[in-house]
Design an enzyme around this catalytic site. Structure first.
Site, PDB file in Angstrom:
ATOM      1  N   GLY A 155      20.180 -19.217  13.021  1.00  0.00           N
ATOM      2  CA  GLY A 155      20.037 -18.285  14.124  1.00  0.00           C
ATOM      3  C   GLY A 155      18.884 -18.598  15.054  1.00  0.00           C
ATOM      4  N   CYS A 156      18.370 -17.556  15.700  1.00  0.00           N
ATOM      5  CA  CYS A 156      17.438 -17.711  16.818  1.00  0.00           C
ATOM      6  C   CYS A 156      16.083 -18.282  16.409  1.00  0.00           C
ATOM      7  CB  CYS A 156      17.237 -16.372  17.511  1.00  0.00           C
ATOM      8  SG  CYS A 156      18.739 -15.727  18.301  1.00  0.00           S
ATOM      9  N   TYR A 157      15.711 -18.201  15.134  1.00  0.00           N
ATOM     10  CA  TYR A 157      14.406 -18.706  14.716  1.00  0.00           C
ATOM     11  C   TYR A 157      14.471 -20.134  14.189  1.00  0.00           C
ATOM     12  CZ  TYR A 157      15.939 -17.753   9.908  1.00  0.00           C
ATOM     13  OH  TYR A 157      16.622 -17.742   8.722  1.00  0.00           O
ATOM     14  N   PHE A 354      12.771 -14.522  16.125  1.00  0.00           N
ATOM     15  CA  PHE A 354      13.334 -13.587  15.162  1.00  0.00           C
ATOM     16  C   PHE A 354      14.802 -13.920  14.937  1.00  0.00           C
ATOM     17  CE2 PHE A 354      10.436 -11.792  18.240  1.00  0.00           C
ATOM     18  CZ  PHE A 354       9.354 -11.450  17.441  1.00  0.00           C
TER      19      PHE A 354
END
Length: 371
Positions: A155-157, A354
């Site tokens: 994901g985004c992290y 996050f």
């Protein structure tokens, strides 16, 4: 021994679509009536996004004539995962190569390709094997013995995990030069659903790629030295941010509680990474925050006592590109690098991202200017 971010290159697909034009596509695909269309338009207007990039030109064709989606009412039969992965494989390599070439233009070496010792690829929006990593080695004509690692589905992290790995490689091998390539084609995973999570994710995500050159030796110009990393899990948010493979693409869970969860923990989280270097909050000169959404940025500002001007790089990226998952924070860092001046040498940068878990990642960087 320290390691450094020496160069960042970025790339986006050819199709730049205004945010409200995408809203029109979505309203048509969901077959919304006038009342629901007004509500959807309001969601898109307050997103803080003006435009996004996509590999699918269909999003600019609200009245049909689609190439990827079916030209039927309701877009039925809706594209399967296999069709979306076929599109990912078609578009991921060219976009990645554009980002790498942009990065190599900034590297202080006659032929950076022959200097690469390690390649780390990052993506959560597509996968196949032999994969993007091998295709990059072949297309760039990197040495066949280049060591490869893939960071997938985090994901985004995820860029933080790639940068941590690159940092460890450079510290273990003074001759290492690590190329990190993040590529996300989020718009392949549009979900034809009226659930709030899907409406929000459809309104936020765009496509992009970024490439980073890391080394144990800084090059001329501006570099970012790694000072510290910190990671924490917030288990109470496990169900509020998630990423699952469904029959019709990858499905995002993104609840309205995420900004509040981040707000509750961000101050203590920031203090813990600063404590690793015995720094006070006022020692931070620059911020590079992943723009997961406008409300997330506002929640962090309120809790840390920083201004929108302090956080301007995140807002700029959100406005121009939307949320590109793991790629996004690298766009933010690139914007920051472009604004630096020699007198900023030695100043500190605090960066956050996050993702699913709920996972919170932070890194502390120091600006290093080499004349």
């Amino acid at each position: 021994m320290k390691s450094y971010i020496c160069a960042i290159g970025t790339a986006n697909p050819a199709h730049k679509i205004p945010q409200m034009q995408i809203a029109g596509f979505m309203a048509g695909a969901l077959q919304f009536d006038a009342a629901n269309t007004r509500k959807l338009n309001a969601l898109y207007r307050i997103s803080g996004i003006e435009s996004r990039y996509t590999v699918l030109e269909d999003y600019s064709r609200a009245n049909g004539d689609f190439e990827f989606f079916p030209n039927t009412a309701g877009l039925e039969p809706f594209p399967l995962v296999s069709q979306r992965m076929q599109a990912y494989r078609q578009h991921a390599l060219p976009l990645s190569l554009e980002a790498v070439r942009n990065c190599f233009e900034q590297v202080d070496a006659s032929d950076p390709r022959q200097k690469v010792t390690h390649l780390i690829t990052v993506s959560c929006t597509g996968m196949y094997a032999p994969g993007l990593d091998i295709e990059l080695v072949e297309a760039l004509e990197l040495p066949s013995h280049t060591e490869r690692t893939s960071v997938n589905f985090m994901g985004c992290y995820a860029a933080f995990n790639a940068l941590k790995l690159a940092d460890n490689i450079c510290k273990a091998n003074a001759e290492a030069n690590v190329l990190v390539v993040c590529t996300e084609l989020c718009t392949l995973h549009f979900q034809k659903s009226v659930e709030h999570d899907h409406l929000v994710s459809n309104a936020l995500f765009g496509d992009g790629a970024a490439a980073v050159w890391l080394s144990s030796k800084p090059q001329s110009g501006f570099n970012l030295a790694f000072e510290a990393f910190h990671c924490e899990l917030v288990p109470s948010g496990k169900k509020d941010m998630a990423w699952h493979i469904g029959d019709f693409g990858f499905e995002m869970t993104l609840s309205a509680y995420i900004p509040e969860l981040i707000k509750k923990g961000i101050k203590q989280f920031a203090e813990r990474i600063l404590d690793k270097l015995a720094l006070k909050p006022e020692a931070i000169n620059w911020f590079a925050i992943h723009p997961g959404g406008r409300k997330i940025l506002e929640a962090i500002e309120q809790e840390l006592g920083i201004t929108k001007e302090d956080n301007r790089f995140a807002y700029q990226v959100l406005r121009e590109f939307g949320n590109m998952s793991s790629v996004t924070v690298l766009f933010v860092l690139q914007k920051l690098l472009a604004e630096l001046k020699p007198e900023n040498d030695g100043e500190h940068v605090l960066s956050f991202a996050f993702g699913p878990g709920l996972t919170m990642e932070a890194m502390l960087l120091k600006i290093c200017h080499v004349r």
